[in-house]
Write an enzyme that holds these catalytic residues in place. Structure first.
Site, PDB file in Angstrom:
ATOM      1  N   HIS A  72       0.891  -1.039   0.076  1.00 24.19           N
ATOM      2  CA  HIS A  72      -0.027   0.006  -0.040  1.00 24.19           C
ATOM      3  C   HIS A  72       0.977   1.307  -0.058  1.00 24.19           C
ATOM      4  O   HIS A  72       1.580   1.344   0.994  1.00 24.19           O
ATOM      5  CB  HIS A  72      -0.929  -0.039   1.264  1.00 24.19           C
ATOM      6  CG  HIS A  72      -2.103  -0.738   1.049  1.00 24.19           C
ATOM      7  ND1 HIS A  72      -3.215  -0.654   1.743  1.00 24.19           N
ATOM      8  CD2 HIS A  72      -2.489  -1.921   0.181  1.00 24.19           C
ATOM      9  CE1 HIS A  72      -4.032  -1.672   1.380  1.00 24.19           C
ATOM     10  NE2 HIS A  72      -3.488  -2.129   0.532  1.00 24.19           N
ATOM     11  N   TYR A 200      -9.171   5.822   6.830  1.00 28.77           N
ATOM     12  CA  TYR A 200      -9.477   6.402   8.377  1.00 28.77           C
ATOM     13  C   TYR A 200     -10.607   7.533   8.307  1.00 28.77           C
ATOM     14  O   TYR A 200     -10.288   8.381   7.697  1.00 28.77           O
ATOM     15  CB  TYR A 200      -8.382   6.704   8.932  1.00 28.77           C
ATOM     16  CG  TYR A 200      -7.078   5.767   9.078  1.00 28.77           C
ATOM     17  CD1 TYR A 200      -6.914   5.379  10.586  1.00 28.77           C
ATOM     18  CD2 TYR A 200      -6.163   5.516   8.130  1.00 28.77           C
ATOM     19  CE1 TYR A 200      -6.072   4.165  10.729  1.00 28.77           C
ATOM     20  CE2 TYR A 200      -5.225   4.438   8.599  1.00 28.77           C
ATOM     21  CZ  TYR A 200      -5.159   3.884   9.636  1.00 28.77           C
ATOM     22  OH  TYR A 200      -4.121   3.057   9.828  1.00 28.77           O
ATOM     23  N   PRO A 292      -4.399   0.971  18.422  1.00 25.18           N
ATOM     24  CA  PRO A 292      -4.262   0.492  17.060  1.00 25.18           C
ATOM     25  C   PRO A 292      -4.350   1.230  15.971  1.00 25.18           C
ATOM     26  O   PRO A 292      -3.748   0.877  14.681  1.00 25.18           O
ATOM     27  CB  PRO A 292      -5.044  -0.801  16.994  1.00 25.18           C
ATOM     28  CG  PRO A 292      -6.104  -0.624  17.784  1.00 25.18           C
ATOM     29  CD  PRO A 292      -5.491   0.334  19.102  1.00 25.18           C
ATOM     30  N   LYS A 296       0.764   0.191  14.696  1.00 23.02           N
ATOM     31  CA  LYS A 296       2.331  -0.095  15.238  1.00 23.02           C
ATOM     32  C   LYS A 296       2.427  -1.120  16.134  1.00 23.02           C
ATOM     33  O   LYS A 296       3.810  -1.526  16.307  1.00 23.02           O
ATOM     34  CB  LYS A 296       2.609   1.450  15.943  1.00 23.02           C
ATOM     35  CG  LYS A 296       2.831   2.552  14.979  1.00 23.02           C
ATOM     36  CD  LYS A 296       4.177   2.426  14.181  1.00 23.02           C
ATOM     37  CE  LYS A 296       4.426   3.282  13.262  1.00 23.02           C
ATOM     38  NZ  LYS A 296       3.767   2.822  11.779  1.00 23.02           N
ATOM     39  N   TYR A 384       4.226   6.588   9.652  1.00 19.75           N
ATOM     40  CA  TYR A 384       3.082   5.405   9.247  1.00 19.75           C
ATOM     41  C   TYR A 384       4.101   4.180   8.621  1.00 19.75           C
ATOM     42  O   TYR A 384       3.761   3.192   8.958  1.00 19.75           O
ATOM     43  CB  TYR A 384       2.273   5.914   8.600  1.00 19.75           C
ATOM     44  CG  TYR A 384       0.963   4.787   8.206  1.00 19.75           C
ATOM     45  CD1 TYR A 384      -0.169   4.903   9.053  1.00 19.75           C
ATOM     46  CD2 TYR A 384       0.948   3.983   7.433  1.00 19.75           C
ATOM     47  CE1 TYR A 384      -1.102   4.007   9.061  1.00 19.75           C
ATOM     48  CE2 TYR A 384      -0.002   2.929   7.431  1.00 19.75           C
ATOM     49  CZ  TYR A 384      -1.363   3.224   8.094  1.00 19.75           C
ATOM     50  OH  TYR A 384      -2.161   2.196   7.950  1.00 19.75           O
TER      51      TYR A 384
HETATM   52  C1  LIG Z   1      -7.650  -6.025  18.006  1.00 16.33           C
HETATM   53  C2  LIG Z   1      -6.263  -5.672  18.258  1.00 16.33           C
HETATM   54  C3  LIG Z   1      -5.719  -5.189  16.940  1.00 16.33           C
HETATM   55  C4  LIG Z   1      -4.445  -4.614  16.458  1.00 16.33           C
HETATM   56  N1  LIG Z   1      -4.054  -4.202  15.324  1.00 16.33           N
HETATM   57  C5  LIG Z   1      -2.744  -3.768  15.045  1.00 16.33           C
HETATM   58  C6  LIG Z   1      -2.321  -3.349  13.714  1.00 16.33           C
HETATM   59  O1  LIG Z   1      -3.312  -3.048  13.052  1.00 16.33           O
HETATM   60  N2  LIG Z   1      -1.183  -3.147  13.712  1.00 16.33           N
HETATM   61  C7  LIG Z   1      -0.156  -3.465  14.438  1.00 16.33           C
HETATM   62  O2  LIG Z   1       1.205  -3.327  14.219  1.00 16.33           O
HETATM   63  N3  LIG Z   1      -0.428  -4.199  15.723  1.00 16.33           N
HETATM   64  C8  LIG Z   1      -1.769  -4.344  15.939  1.00 16.33           C
HETATM   65  N4  LIG Z   1      -2.300  -4.930  17.191  1.00 16.33           N
HETATM   66  C9  LIG Z   1      -1.223  -5.176  18.231  1.00 16.33           C
HETATM   67  C10 LIG Z   1      -0.331  -6.576  17.878  1.00 16.33           C
HETATM   68  O3  LIG Z   1      -1.309  -7.566  17.561  1.00 16.33           O
HETATM   69  C11 LIG Z   1       0.526  -6.739  19.055  1.00 16.33           C
HETATM   70  O4  LIG Z   1       1.298  -5.753  19.146  1.00 16.33           O
HETATM   71  C12 LIG Z   1       1.081  -8.173  18.719  1.00 16.33           C
HETATM   72  O5  LIG Z   1       0.581  -9.351  18.804  1.00 16.33           O
HETATM   73  C13 LIG Z   1       2.319  -8.353  19.661  1.00 16.33           C
HETATM   74  O6  LIG Z   1       3.018  -9.492  19.530  1.00 16.33           O
HETATM   75  P1  LIG Z   1       3.827 -10.018  20.988  1.00 16.33           P
HETATM   76  O7  LIG Z   1       4.083 -11.418  20.630  1.00 16.33           O
HETATM   77  O8  LIG Z   1       4.648  -9.105  21.872  1.00 16.33           O
HETATM   78  O9  LIG Z   1       2.520 -10.183  22.106  1.00 16.33           O
HETATM   79  P2  LIG Z   1       1.188 -11.218  22.035  1.00 16.33           P
HETATM   80  O10 LIG Z   1       0.808 -11.329  20.519  1.00 16.33           O
HETATM   81  O11 LIG Z   1       0.345 -10.977  22.909  1.00 16.33           O
HETATM   82  O12 LIG Z   1       1.993 -12.603  22.185  1.00 16.33           O
HETATM   83  C14 LIG Z   1       2.141 -13.118  23.902  1.00 16.33           C
HETATM   84  C15 LIG Z   1       2.117 -14.440  23.787  1.00 16.33           C
HETATM   85  O13 LIG Z   1       2.573 -14.880  25.233  1.00 16.33           O
HETATM   86  C16 LIG Z   1       1.487 -15.708  25.757  1.00 16.33           C
HETATM   87  N5  LIG Z   1       1.565 -15.628  27.213  1.00 16.33           N
HETATM   88  C17 LIG Z   1       0.876 -14.901  27.951  1.00 16.33           C
HETATM   89  N6  LIG Z   1       1.355 -14.856  29.218  1.00 16.33           N
HETATM   90  C18 LIG Z   1       1.983 -16.134  29.123  1.00 16.33           C
HETATM   91  C19 LIG Z   1       2.604 -16.908  30.561  1.00 16.33           C
HETATM   92  N7  LIG Z   1       2.468 -16.506  31.553  1.00 16.33           N
HETATM   93  N8  LIG Z   1       3.372 -17.899  30.031  1.00 16.33           N
HETATM   94  C20 LIG Z   1       3.595 -18.431  28.906  1.00 16.33           C
HETATM   95  N9  LIG Z   1       3.013 -17.664  27.793  1.00 16.33           N
HETATM   96  C21 LIG Z   1       2.291 -16.508  27.953  1.00 16.33           C
HETATM   97  C22 LIG Z   1       0.421 -15.386  25.226  1.00 16.33           C
HETATM   98  O14 LIG Z   1      -0.648 -16.586  25.050  1.00 16.33           O
HETATM   99  C23 LIG Z   1       0.847 -14.965  23.507  1.00 16.33           C
HETATM  100  O15 LIG Z   1       0.650 -16.012  22.589  1.00 16.33           O
HETATM  101  C24 LIG Z   1      -3.453  -5.316  17.578  1.00 16.33           C
HETATM  102  C25 LIG Z   1      -3.845  -5.747  18.716  1.00 16.33           C
HETATM  103  C26 LIG Z   1      -5.184  -5.992  19.004  1.00 16.33           C
HETATM  104  C27 LIG Z   1      -5.617  -6.659  20.296  1.00 16.33           C
END
Ligand SMILES: Cc1cc2nc3c(=O)[nH]c(=O)nc-3n(C[C@H](O)[C@H](O)[C@H](O)COP(=O)(O)OP(=O)(O)OC[C@H]3O[C@@H](n4cnc5c(N)ncnc54)[C@H](O)[C@@H]3O)c2cc1C
Length: 389
Positions: A72, A200, A292, A296, A384
């Site tokens: 995009h 948006y 969101p 980011k 962005y």
């Molecule tokens: C509705 C929504 C929309 C979003 N839209 C965007 C977007 O458009 N663009 C963007 O960049 N980001 C977006 N995000 C954010 C993005 O999804 C997160 O920033 C991303 O998932 C972060 O990855 P992570 O691996 O750090 O954390 P997570 O994806 O939260 O992964 C953490 C993992 O750790 C596990 N865990 C938790 N506690 C424990 C424990 N005690 N022991 C073992 N495992 C554990 C969890 O089950 C999970 O699988 C969005 C988030 C949401 C909720």
């Protein structure tokens, strides 16, 4: 069991870090609380910066992304005065890639399987020990049995609700937080996207976003009060409200269909410091959350992984412990940049409860500047598409 880096959390950050470390010859064990199907089923982010795309290629899992990701080169902003486009390519020579987080996670799991990664799902009661010494270890339970992993370093990739951040003594932690007084009701539908690029919308009834995952899968959001619940929103009511907030021509021609996923997400800005506590390093959502609006969250997780991967490589392969000191300052600089951008996007696009006429005029003026000033578009496009690593 013994490993060099124990990784808590098998979401995008944990898997990407594990994949990069393994390719560099560093051993890892990943502990994930949920089942693999649960992790793969979570519908979340969908917009990748170039830096995140490059990280996935570096991790050896960019082939499908290269085939199926959609570039995009701009996005649209709809206001009460009409719609305008910010051309990322023209302003900063960059683009973003639309590719769902579910696909990213699937590709990472496939790559980890192929590499023979050790990933334990349904690992319960994970606890971190002796973080400040030179021999940290992790305990957990699986299938009713207790286990112990000795390691050199621990990466806390366990998201906002994980245990890693809580393992840093509360009195040593500083938490910066803003909670927004609304949420996003999101719907995923098997329909063609309403437009080729994201829209948006700032509308008197509240914010809306027309987004997508691929040519047959659309993702839409509308701003709702925090008191709303998903059960109170029928598919019909959702489409009706969304159409009111999008430009009339887009609303008229858009395809609607049954919601295959519907959820409400609260919006929050959050950063916890320090990112490092002894041999523990916080990564991704474990350390920070952005609303969101700026797309980011996943991208920041990828840049954190980049900085930690470089720090761990330095410490483990080159025996340069000073490399570890670089992780937090490098990551935080980028984290706060994305915090500011996500907060700004949120503040110019939503209707805040109790928003005064003055606030309203300032918001309109911000959007007008963005529409008419090239320098404002350059700043928006630069942020962005992603600040440099
Ligand atoms: C509705 C929504 C929309 C979003 N839209 C965007 C977007 O458009 N663009 C963007 O960049 N980001 C977006 N995000 C954010 C993005 O999804 C997160 O920033 C991303 O998932 C972060 O990855 P992570 O691996 O750090 O954390 P997570 O994806 O939260 O992964 C953490 C993992 O750790 C596990 N865990 C938790 N506690 C424990 C424990 N005690 N022991 C073992 N495992 C554990 C969890 O089950 C999970 O699988 C969005 C988030 C949401 C909720």
């Amino acid at each position: 069991m013994r490993t060099q880096v124990a990784i808590i959390g098998g979401g995008p950050s944990g898997l990407l870090l594990s994949q990069l470390l393994m390719r560099a010859g560093i051993s890892t064990v990943v502990l994930e609380r949920q089942t693999r199907d649960y992790v793969l089923g979570r519908i979340r982010a969908g917009v990748l910066e170039r830096g995140a795309v490059e990280m996935l290629h570096r991790a050896g899992c960019g082939a499908r992304l290269a085939r199926e990701g959609i570039a995009h080169e701009g996005c649209n902003l709809s206001t009460v005065n009409g719609m305008f486009r910010v051309d990322f390519q023209a302003r900063v020579g960059e683009a973003v890639t639309v590719y769902g987080q579910t696909e990213v996670t699937q590709d990472l799991y496939a790559a980890q399987d192929a590499a023979g990664a050790v990933i334990f799902h349904e690992a319960l009661n994970v606890a971190l020990h002796d973080l400040e010494g030179s021999a940290p270890w992790v305990s957990y339970e699986k299938d009713g049995q207790s286990h112990r992993i000795d390691c050199d370093y621990i990466a806390g990739c366990d998201g906002f609700h994980g245990i890693s951040r809580q393992s840093i003594p509360a009195e040593k932690r500083t938490e910066y937080e803003r909670v927004y007084p609304f949420g996003w009701l999101g719907v995923l539908s098997r329909t063609a996207p309403a437009a080729e690029e994201l829209i948006y919308a700032n509308h008197p009834r509240g914010f809306a976003l027309a987004s997508m995952r691929n040519p047959t899968l659309s993702r839409y959001y509308i701003q709702v009060p925090l008191s709303d619940n998903v059960e109170g929103w029928s598919d019909h009511a959702f489409w009706d409200e969304l159409k009111r907030r999008l430009p009339a021509d887009v609303a008229e021609s858009m395809e609607t269909g049954p919601a295959i996923e519907k959820s409400i997400a609260p919006l929050r800005s959050f950063v916890a410091e320090p990112l490092r506590w002894g041999r523990l390093f916080l990564v991704g959502d474990a350390a920070h959350i952005v609303p969101p609006t700026g797309a980011k969250g996943l991208n920041l997780a990828a840049s954190d992984v980049h900085y930690l991967f470089e720090a761990l490589q330095g410490a483990i392969l080159e025996r340069d412990d000073a490399a570890l000191d670089q992780y937090a300052p490098r990551a935080l600089k980028r984290i706060w940049g994305a915090m500011r951008f996500s907060w700004w996007m949120t503040s110019i696009l939503h209707r805040f409860p109790g928003q005064s006429d003055f606030d309203q005029k300032i918001q309109e003026s911000e959007l007008l500047q963005l529409e008419t000033l090239e320098s404002a578009q350059v700043t928006m496009a630069r942020n962005y598409t992603g600040l440099p690593y």
